[in-house]
Design an enzyme around this catalytic site. Structure first.
Site, PDB file in Angstrom:
ATOM      1  N   LYS A  21       0.820  -1.325   0.033  1.00 34.32           N
ATOM      2  CA  LYS A  21       0.060   0.124  -0.064  1.00 34.32           C
ATOM      3  C   LYS A  21       0.788   1.028  -0.004  1.00 34.32           C
ATOM      4  CE  LYS A  21      -0.627   0.518   5.172  1.00 34.32           C
ATOM      5  NZ  LYS A  21      -0.471   1.657   5.076  1.00 34.32           N
ATOM      6  N   ASP A  22       2.207   1.362   0.493  1.00 35.18           N
ATOM      7  CA  ASP A  22       3.023   2.308   0.530  1.00 35.18           C
ATOM      8  C   ASP A  22       3.916   2.330  -0.705  1.00 35.18           C
ATOM      9  OD1 ASP A  22       2.123   2.986   2.976  1.00 35.18           O
ATOM     10  OD2 ASP A  22       3.767   2.021   3.882  1.00 35.18           O
ATOM     11  N   ALA A  43      -3.325  10.083   9.587  1.00 38.43           N
ATOM     12  CA  ALA A  43      -2.441  10.649   8.554  1.00 38.43           C
ATOM     13  C   ALA A  43      -3.139  10.400   7.177  1.00 38.43           C
ATOM     14  CB  ALA A  43      -1.105  10.093   8.852  1.00 38.43           C
ATOM     15  N   ARG A  96      -7.948   8.813   3.155  1.00 37.09           N
ATOM     16  CA  ARG A  96      -8.710   8.006   2.898  1.00 37.09           C
ATOM     17  C   ARG A  96      -9.691   7.511   4.030  1.00 37.09           C
ATOM     18  NH1 ARG A  96      -8.925   2.757   4.241  1.00 37.09           N
ATOM     19  NH2 ARG A  96      -6.630   2.977   4.763  1.00 37.09           N
ATOM     20  N   ARG A  97      -9.038   7.343   5.118  1.00 37.39           N
ATOM     21  CA  ARG A  97      -9.725   7.091   6.430  1.00 37.39           C
ATOM     22  C   ARG A  97     -10.748   8.143   6.968  1.00 37.39           C
ATOM     23  NH1 ARG A  97      -4.281   4.307   9.112  1.00 37.39           N
ATOM     24  NH2 ARG A  97      -4.757   1.885   8.121  1.00 37.39           N
ATOM     25  N   ARG A 139       1.174  10.680  12.755  1.00 43.06           N
ATOM     26  CA  ARG A 139       2.097   9.758  12.051  1.00 43.06           C
ATOM     27  C   ARG A 139       3.281   9.295  12.793  1.00 43.06           C
ATOM     28  NH1 ARG A 139       5.160  12.231   7.618  1.00 43.06           N
ATOM     29  NH2 ARG A 139       5.515  10.160   7.255  1.00 43.06           N
ATOM     30  N   ARG A 189       2.487   5.811  17.554  1.00 42.67           N
ATOM     31  CA  ARG A 189       1.081   6.286  17.328  1.00 42.67           C
ATOM     32  C   ARG A 189       0.223   5.645  18.579  1.00 42.67           C
ATOM     33  NH1 ARG A 189      -0.939   5.706  11.049  1.00 42.67           N
ATOM     34  NH2 ARG A 189       0.975   6.082   9.920  1.00 42.67           N
ATOM     35  N   CYS A 219      -1.985  12.840  -4.127  1.00 45.34           N
ATOM     36  CA  CYS A 219      -1.898  12.318  -3.174  1.00 45.34           C
ATOM     37  C   CYS A 219      -2.837  12.727  -2.058  1.00 45.34           C
ATOM     38  CB  CYS A 219      -0.569  12.433  -2.547  1.00 45.34           C
ATOM     39  SG  CYS A 219       0.235  13.943  -2.736  1.00 45.34           S
TER      40      CYS A 219
END
Length: 360
Positions: free
Chosen positions: A123-124, A175, A178-179, A196, A202, A289
């Protein structure tokens, strides 16, 4: 693309043959070595975070489990690389260059020969890889769902209404646009602050009451043995995951045919099929992004014992949650790339054009 096959590596005999041939070549080359020829151990590049190291070591375990000769030869050496994405934690990724910053320095090392493999959370990984590099291998997917981690001021989780656990106006450390967009679409009263860092960082910030709750990928918690920290597991129908979430991908130089052959022996074909669909969706949407985009594919048996069908869900939204469009498509796993492109075009056609424009 080949049709999806059972989620199992090639027979060990095939992998043993590849390894034995590599070992024989290595011995021959060592005898007549030229200064520029590659020597063992092969260097495996990875981020230095605890999760990245766990994933890299799991990859090497899979590889050497079916190739004991490689383990006995001491064929691999872990090479930790600090990336820009890890170094700059006080700004959004969108403000400093996007998710590709978790791979930039690693891929530079791969291109100039300082490492031979690069291990990533898929995903990154940027949708379009730098010229000369390929995604050579995807490993079996871990649980792709997102989870809520709650601070002391939150209520008791309600499976029927997972966000009801958050008090009105709660501050969510996050961060991910999307969420954030998906939660704000349902709970516009929530506030979001930048949070982040690696998983433990976190959790520490949440414990220090810098926010009321945060979100993490369940896959990371499970790989770190911290799944008990997940207070609310969010179903993909409620929170569409990021494309590639829960999958480990390995990149190599395109010209390195021998390593590509070796990695093909441990490819998980279900992971490759769903990753192909999700990354094709991402590429077709081609958002900035700052564009909230979700993509989640899975293989579903149509009938017991029959060929599976690939089901792909895609999502596009505004960062503030004021617009959200979610659609699904199904088809044969062999058509994964086409399904991703078709769904991406459909979502783009029915979304406001400004969502895909990079804001200055």
């Amino acid at each position: 693309m080949e049709s999806a096959k059972p989620s199992a590596p090639f027979p060990s005999s095939a992998l043993q043959k590849v390894a034995a041939e590599a070992a024989a070549r290595q011995r021959k080359e060592a005898t007549h070595a030229e200064p520029h020829r590659r020597q063992l151990p092969l260097k495996v590049g990875t981020r230095a975070s605890p999760l990245a190291l766990v994933q890299t070591r799991a990859f090497l375990t899979v590889l050497t489990r079916f190739c004991p000769v490689l383990r006995d030869m001491g064929a691999f050496q872990e090479h930790q690389i600090s990336t820009t994405g890890d170094q700059v934690l006080n700004r959004k990724l969108a403000d400093i260059g996007g998710k590709g910053l978790f791979a930039k320095e690693i891929h530079e090392a791969l291109l100039d020969g300082r490492i031979d493999f690069a291990v990533h959370s898929l995903k990154d990984l940027e949708t379009t890889l730098p010229p000369g590099l390929v995604l050579a291998c995807t490993l079996k997917r871990e649980d792709a769902r997102d989870v809520l981690i709650l601070g002391p001021g939150c209520g008791e989780p309600d499976p029927a209404d997972p966000y009801a656990v958050l008090p009105h106006g709660a501050l969510v450390g996050c961060a991910s646009v999307r969420r954030q967009a998906q939660m704000l679409h349902v709970r516009p009263d929530l506030k979001f602050g930048l949070l982040r860092g690696n998983v433990q960082t976190r959790l520490d910030k949440l414990a220090a009451r810098q926010c009321d709750a945060t979100l993490l990928a369940y896959a990371g918690l499970r790989r770190l043995g911290m799944e008990d920290r997940a207070d609310v597991i969010l179903d993909p129908t409620i929170m569409v995951p990021a494309a590639g979430q829960g999958i480990v991908g390995v990149t190599v130089r395109e010209s390195d045919v021998e390593l590509r052959e070796l990695l093909s022996a441990i490819e998980d074909y279900e992971a490759r099929a769903v990753a192909t669909a999700e990354r094709a969706l991402l590429a077709e949407l081609d958002g900035s992004c700052r564009t909230p985009i979700g993509g989640y594919a899975r293989l579903i048996p149509v009938v017991a014992g029959g060929a599976p069908e690939l089901h792909l869900t895609g999502l596009v939204a505004r960062e503030d949650g004021s617009f959200l469009l979610k659609r699904s498509i199904s088809g044969a796993p062999a058509d994964a790339a086409r399904l991703g492109r078709d769904l991406g075009r459909s979502l783009r056609a029915d979304s406001p054009a400004d969502i895909f424009v990079e804001q200055k």
